[in-house]
Design a protein around this motif. Structure first.
Motif, PDB file in Angstrom:
ATOM      1  N   MET B   1       9.068 -14.236  -4.880  1.00 53.32           N
ATOM      2  CA  MET B   1       8.237 -13.458  -3.866  1.00 53.32           C
ATOM      3  C   MET B   1       7.546 -14.921  -3.223  1.00 53.32           C
ATOM      4  N   MET B   2       7.553 -15.232  -2.204  1.00 53.13           N
ATOM      5  CA  MET B   2       6.792 -16.504  -1.589  1.00 53.13           C
ATOM      6  C   MET B   2       5.215 -15.686  -1.140  1.00 53.13           C
ATOM      7  N   PHE B   3       4.449 -16.079  -0.841  1.00 52.66           N
ATOM      8  CA  PHE B   3       3.240 -16.142  -1.153  1.00 52.66           C
ATOM      9  C   PHE B   3       2.052 -17.075   0.180  1.00 52.66           C
ATOM     10  N   ILE B   4       1.659 -16.740   1.328  1.00 51.67           N
ATOM     11  CA  ILE B   4       0.778 -17.684   2.101  1.00 51.67           C
ATOM     12  C   ILE B   4      -0.861 -17.022   1.806  1.00 51.67           C
ATOM     13  N   ASP B   5      -1.555 -17.987   1.655  1.00 49.76           N
ATOM     14  CA  ASP B   5      -2.731 -17.949   1.083  1.00 49.76           C
ATOM     15  C   ASP B   5      -3.590 -18.365   2.940  1.00 49.76           C
ATOM     16  N   PRO B   6      -4.197 -17.086   3.471  1.00 44.86           N
ATOM     17  CA  PRO B   6      -4.693 -18.291   4.697  1.00 44.86           C
ATOM     18  C   PRO B   6      -5.865 -18.122   4.670  1.00 44.86           C
ATOM     19  N   ALA B 234      -0.415  -5.552  -7.864  1.00 40.31           N
ATOM     20  CA  ALA B 234      -0.125  -4.062  -6.706  1.00 40.31           C
ATOM     21  C   ALA B 234       1.244  -3.653  -7.398  1.00 40.31           C
ATOM     22  N   LEU B 235       2.493  -4.869  -7.672  1.00 38.85           N
ATOM     23  CA  LEU B 235       3.228  -4.229  -7.439  1.00 38.85           C
ATOM     24  C   LEU B 235       3.041  -3.942  -9.436  1.00 38.85           C
ATOM     25  N   GLU B 236       3.224  -3.967 -10.362  1.00 36.40           N
ATOM     26  CA  GLU B 236       2.527  -3.715 -11.124  1.00 36.40           C
ATOM     27  C   GLU B 236       2.295  -2.424 -11.941  1.00 36.40           C
ATOM     28  N   ARG B 237       1.233  -2.111 -10.592  1.00 33.17           N
ATOM     29  CA  ARG B 237       1.458  -0.335 -10.209  1.00 33.17           C
ATOM     30  C   ARG B 237       1.355  -0.090  -8.879  1.00 33.17           C
ATOM     31  N   GLY B 238       2.294   0.071  -8.587  1.00 33.52           N
ATOM     32  CA  GLY B 238       3.813   0.713  -7.946  1.00 33.52           C
ATOM     33  C   GLY B 238       3.623   0.329  -6.406  1.00 33.52           C
ATOM     34  N   ILE B 239       2.696  -0.668  -6.093  1.00 30.06           N
ATOM     35  CA  ILE B 239       2.681  -0.188  -4.643  1.00 30.06           C
ATOM     36  C   ILE B 239       4.415  -1.470  -4.235  1.00 30.06           C
ATOM     37  N   PRO B 240       4.514  -0.484  -3.064  1.00 26.19           N
ATOM     38  CA  PRO B 240       6.044  -0.744  -2.592  1.00 26.19           C
ATOM     39  C   PRO B 240       5.594  -2.390  -2.151  1.00 26.19           C
ATOM     40  N   GLU B 241       7.008  -3.501  -2.703  1.00 23.21           N
ATOM     41  CA  GLU B 241       7.052  -4.819  -2.580  1.00 23.21           C
ATOM     42  C   GLU B 241       7.306  -5.006  -1.352  1.00 23.21           C
ATOM     43  N   GLU B 242       7.109  -4.236   0.252  1.00 21.62           N
ATOM     44  CA  GLU B 242       8.052  -4.451   1.415  1.00 21.62           C
ATOM     45  C   GLU B 242       5.788  -4.736   1.568  1.00 21.62           C
ATOM     46  N   GLN B 243       5.271  -3.701   1.570  1.00 21.65           N
ATOM     47  CA  GLN B 243       3.615  -3.743   1.180  1.00 21.65           C
ATOM     48  C   GLN B 243       3.218  -5.061   1.066  1.00 21.65           C
ATOM     49  N   VAL B 244       3.529  -5.374  -0.348  1.00 22.53           N
ATOM     50  CA  VAL B 244       3.243  -6.339  -0.336  1.00 22.53           C
ATOM     51  C   VAL B 244       3.561  -7.987   0.286  1.00 22.53           C
ATOM     52  N   ARG B 245       4.590  -8.264   0.771  1.00 21.39           N
ATOM     53  CA  ARG B 245       4.784  -8.707   1.396  1.00 21.39           C
ATOM     54  C   ARG B 245       4.757  -9.216   2.133  1.00 21.39           C
ATOM     55  N   LEU B 246       4.015  -7.389   2.564  1.00 24.11           N
ATOM     56  CA  LEU B 246       3.088  -7.543   4.361  1.00 24.11           C
ATOM     57  C   LEU B 246       2.023  -8.579   3.948  1.00 24.11           C
ATOM     58  N   ALA B 247       1.216  -7.758   3.025  1.00 23.46           N
ATOM     59  CA  ALA B 247      -0.040  -8.302   2.689  1.00 23.46           C
ATOM     60  C   ALA B 247      -0.408  -9.932   2.708  1.00 23.46           C
ATOM     61  N   CYS B 248       0.488 -10.059   1.541  1.00 26.71           N
ATOM     62  CA  CYS B 248       0.638 -11.300   0.648  1.00 26.71           C
ATOM     63  C   CYS B 248       1.017 -12.654   1.967  1.00 26.71           C
ATOM     64  N   TYR B 249       2.051 -12.006   2.919  1.00 25.46           N
ATOM     65  CA  TYR B 249       2.732 -13.677   3.528  1.00 25.46           C
ATOM     66  C   TYR B 249       2.937 -12.906   4.647  1.00 25.46           C
ATOM     67  N   GLN B 250       3.260 -11.992   5.121  1.00 30.64           N
ATOM     68  CA  GLN B 250       3.808 -11.947   6.135  1.00 30.64           C
ATOM     69  C   GLN B 250       3.031 -11.902   7.593  1.00 30.64           C
ATOM     70  N   ASN B 251       1.955 -11.136   7.293  1.00 28.56           N
ATOM     71  CA  ASN B 251       1.234 -10.498   8.031  1.00 28.56           C
ATOM     72  C   ASN B 251      -0.380 -11.917   8.295  1.00 28.56           C
ATOM     73  N   ALA B 252      -0.386 -12.980   7.877  1.00 26.74           N
ATOM     74  CA  ALA B 252      -0.591 -14.322   7.659  1.00 26.74           C
ATOM     75  C   ALA B 252       0.213 -14.739   9.104  1.00 26.74           C
ATOM     76  N   LEU B 253       1.422 -14.270   8.686  1.00 26.35           N
ATOM     77  CA  LEU B 253       2.236 -15.491   9.260  1.00 26.35           C
ATOM     78  C   LEU B 253       1.883 -14.972  10.787  1.00 26.35           C
ATOM     79  N   ASP B 254       2.811 -13.754  10.805  1.00 24.60           N
ATOM     80  CA  ASP B 254       2.593 -13.411  12.437  1.00 24.60           C
ATOM     81  C   ASP B 254       0.984 -12.856  12.916  1.00 24.60           C
ATOM     82  N   ALA B 255      -0.328 -13.359  11.933  1.00 28.60           N
ATOM     83  CA  ALA B 255      -1.179 -13.227  12.953  1.00 28.60           C
ATOM     84  C   ALA B 255      -1.430 -14.853  13.625  1.00 28.60           C
ATOM     85  N   TYR B 256      -1.494 -15.503  12.903  1.00 30.71           N
ATOM     86  CA  TYR B 256      -1.473 -17.354  12.607  1.00 30.71           C
ATOM     87  C   TYR B 256      -0.264 -18.145  13.632  1.00 30.71           C
ATOM     88  N   GLY B 257       0.404 -17.122  13.436  1.00 30.11           N
ATOM     89  CA  GLY B 257       1.357 -17.822  14.117  1.00 30.11           C
ATOM     90  C   GLY B 257       1.780 -18.124  15.591  1.00 30.11           C
TER      91      GLY B 257
END
Lengths: 292, 308
Positions: B1-6, B234-257
């Motif tokens: 999984m790719m991450f952005i630390d914003p 989050a993944l270990e505790r059952g948060i869906p992968e897509e939500q993890v991807r949004l919170a840890c990657y995609q949303n930062a890209l969308d906001a600062y993009g």
């Protein structure tokens, strides 16, 4: 002197950019000529890559010849559109050229990487070059290789302006950071005994640490390779690396020492290649056999 | 999984951190201009600091296969030094358009003083003029009221909430931030801000829309793997992968993009000119292997001699 290069830059950009992008640039240049304030220049320099993109500047052989004719030594190969436009903006704002060096220094002091490369690549085109020497040397102190190379490579400024110590430090640092020597203009013309001695020390240091040396090093050593240095060249001539052996042979061919002839004759095929012109520094650099 | 630390202050971090972050899958970081642990006394040190984060730090990150972006601003603590603040405001336009500047920030309130308010508002106007997103630092003390007030002021100045990231949220502020349409960022910072287990519960409760996870790692005891580790938990505790991807990657890209200065292509398909100048590429991602968080851990062990 800057008038003609800036006209060339403008022609190349107009040819390559979409009309709206070029019109924007032309407007900025005109505004800068009328009001060359820091704020206007900072914003123009910041906006240029956003408006014009960062494509490579497309240059033909004829363009390169025109560059050489306009300003001997000017080599814009590898420039990008935004770099060319940033340099053009700087020239437009230079106007009557008072205070250019102070402004150049301030811009370099707050430049990001791409900006710094553009600023230093423009060195041959700026007014009052003597006043820019210290900042050009500052560019060599960077840890960012591409910035270092913007000063050192394909740039006539160092050969024209740097004193011997500064020149020698530049060549040594190029080797030190894993950069190459052949794009340095005037490499052979400005070779000197002090540099050869520094490079030999450097080679010994590398060998002591069990590390290889760049074959290009021998190019600056050869013409000053007196008898006492021949054991080092002999070592390189017997090296494991084919390019290193070829470089050592070329250096021996340039050596003033009579014993060098004997060593070279012992290298057989390499001596013949040098004799026939098949092996030259240019060929070595552009056609490194070692990788093959 | 790719991450952005914003939100990272890499200027305070070591090469070990960069290596560990790259190994854990961090492809990009955003370095907000901020206080550096002790007050600056003159505008010259501000100029050097801003030059450093747009210049050398960006280059340094690239050597480890991480793309580096930053935000430019006068922070709230130093806004209280009026003489300094006036001079810093003068130089901000010189830096806000540099390559890789994705927002004006981090700005906002510390003590919520009048001077902080003045320079916060002036910088919101600058963000509007330059069409840049804004990163808001919400105060540590009196956080709830300070956070509401920050959003009030943004609205008053006509900034669309979609261009404003409210950072350092917690359980008490998240609901209002989301309801008002702002991006809600959380700093996974030991002891003082947000913990990763708490963060997982927030994701469970609110989902991941407009939620952004960052580490805010700096000169203090902090965790540059905060984003990657939170994702793992989050993944270990059952948060869906897509939500993890949004919170840890995609949303930062969308906001600062929205700045136009950060794009997925920067790390997936870097332009040649970037590869020549400031980006060495990430061999782990290039090789297509699943990155492992544990890989870089052992470097500081006494058993791990460097032999060369």
């Amino acid at each position: 002197m800057a008038e003609q290069p800036s006209r060339l830059l403008r022609t190349w950009l107009q040819r390559q950019l979409p009309e709206t992008a070029f019109d924007w640039l032309a407007g900025q240049l005109e505004a800068l000529q009328q009001d060359p304030s820091d704020r206007k220049l900072h914003i123009a320099l910041g906006m240029i890559p956003r408006r014009l993109g960062k494509d490579d500047l497309a240059l033909s052989e004829a363009d390169l010849e025109a560059a050489e004719a306009a300003r001997p030594g000017w080599d814009p190969r590898g420039w990008s559109v935004d770099e060319a436009a940033r340099i053009l903006a700087l020239l437009a704002a230079a106007g009557a050229n008072t205070g250019f060096a102070e402004r150049f220094t301030a811009l370099c002091g707050s430049a990001e990487v791409g900006e710094a490369i553009a600023l230093y690549r423009g060195l041959p085109l700026y007014p009052d070059p003597a006043a820019l020497e210290d900042q050009a040397a500052e560019g060599l102190r960077t840890n960012m290789r591409a910035v270092f190379e913007a000063v050192a490579h394909r740039n006539p400024f160092p050969r024209e302006r740097f004193d011997e110590n500064r020149w020698n430090q530049m060549v040594l640092k190029a080797l030190f950071i894993g950069s190459s020597l052949h794009p340095i203009q005037g490499l052979d013309a400005r070779a000197n005994p002090a540099l050869a001695a520094i490079l030999i020390d450097y080679a010994h240091e590398r060998w002591a640490a069990g590390r290889p040396v760049s074959p290009e090093l021998w190019r600056c050593v050869g013409p000053f390779a007196v008898a006492s240095l021949l054991p080092d060249l002999e070592r390189a001539l017997r090296g494991e690396d084919e390019t290193e052996r070829r470089a050592a042979a070329l250096a021996l061919a340039a050596s003033p020492a009579a014993e060098a002839r004997v060593l070279l004759a012992g290298a057989g095929a390499l001596a013949a290649e040098i004799e026939s012109g098949a092996l030259t520094w240019e060929r070595l650099e552009h056609d490194p056999v070692a990788q093959a | 999984m790719m991450f952005i630390d914003p939100h990272t202050h890499m200027i305070s971090r070591t090469t070990d951190d960069y290596e560990a972050m790259a190994a854990a899958g961090v492809v990009a970081v955003i370095e907000p201009a901020f206080w550096i642990g002790q007050p600056r006394t003159n505008v010259g040190s501000y100029i050097d600091y801003l030059s450093h984060i747009v210049g050398f730090e960006r280059f340094r990150a690239g050597q480890f296969g991480i793309r580096h972006y930053c935000t430019i601003g006068l922070n709230s603590k130093e806004a209280n030094n009026e003489a300094l603040a006036e001079e810093v405001m003068e130089i901000l336009p010189r830096f806000a358009l540099k390559e890789g500047v994705v927002a004006i920030g981090e700005i906002g309130y510390d003590e919520q003083s009048d001077l902080e308010d003045k320079y916060f508002r002036l910088q919101l106007e600058l963000a509007k003029e330059l069409d840049l997103p804004v990163m808001i630092h919400t105060p540590h003390r009196d956080k709830k009221r300070g956070t509401s007030r920050s959003m009030d002021v943004c609205e008053e100045h006509g900034l669309p909430p979609s261009k404003v990231v409210i950072d350092h949220n917690n359980e008490e502020t998240v609901q209002e931030t989301l309801e008002r349409g702002f991006w809600a960022a959380f700093s996974i910072y030991p002891s003082t801000k947000m913990g990763n287990a708490r963060m997982v519960e927030i994701l469970r409760q609110y989902g991941a829309e407009r939620i952004i996870v960052d580490s805010a790692c700096d000169w203090g005891i902090s965790e540059p793997l905060g984003v990657a580790k939170t994702a793992k938990l989050a993944l270990e505790r059952g948060i869906p992968e897509e939500q993890v991807r949004l919170a840890c990657y995609q949303n930062a890209l969308d906001a600062y993009g929205q700045s136009g200065q950060i794009k997925e292509d920067d790390w997936l398909n870097p332009p040649a000119i970037d590869q020549r100048t400031l980006y060495e590429g990430n061999s782990i991602l290039r090789g297509g292997r699943e990155p492992k968080i544990e890989e870089a851990k052992i470097k500081r062990s006494m058993d791990e001699l460097i032999i060369e």
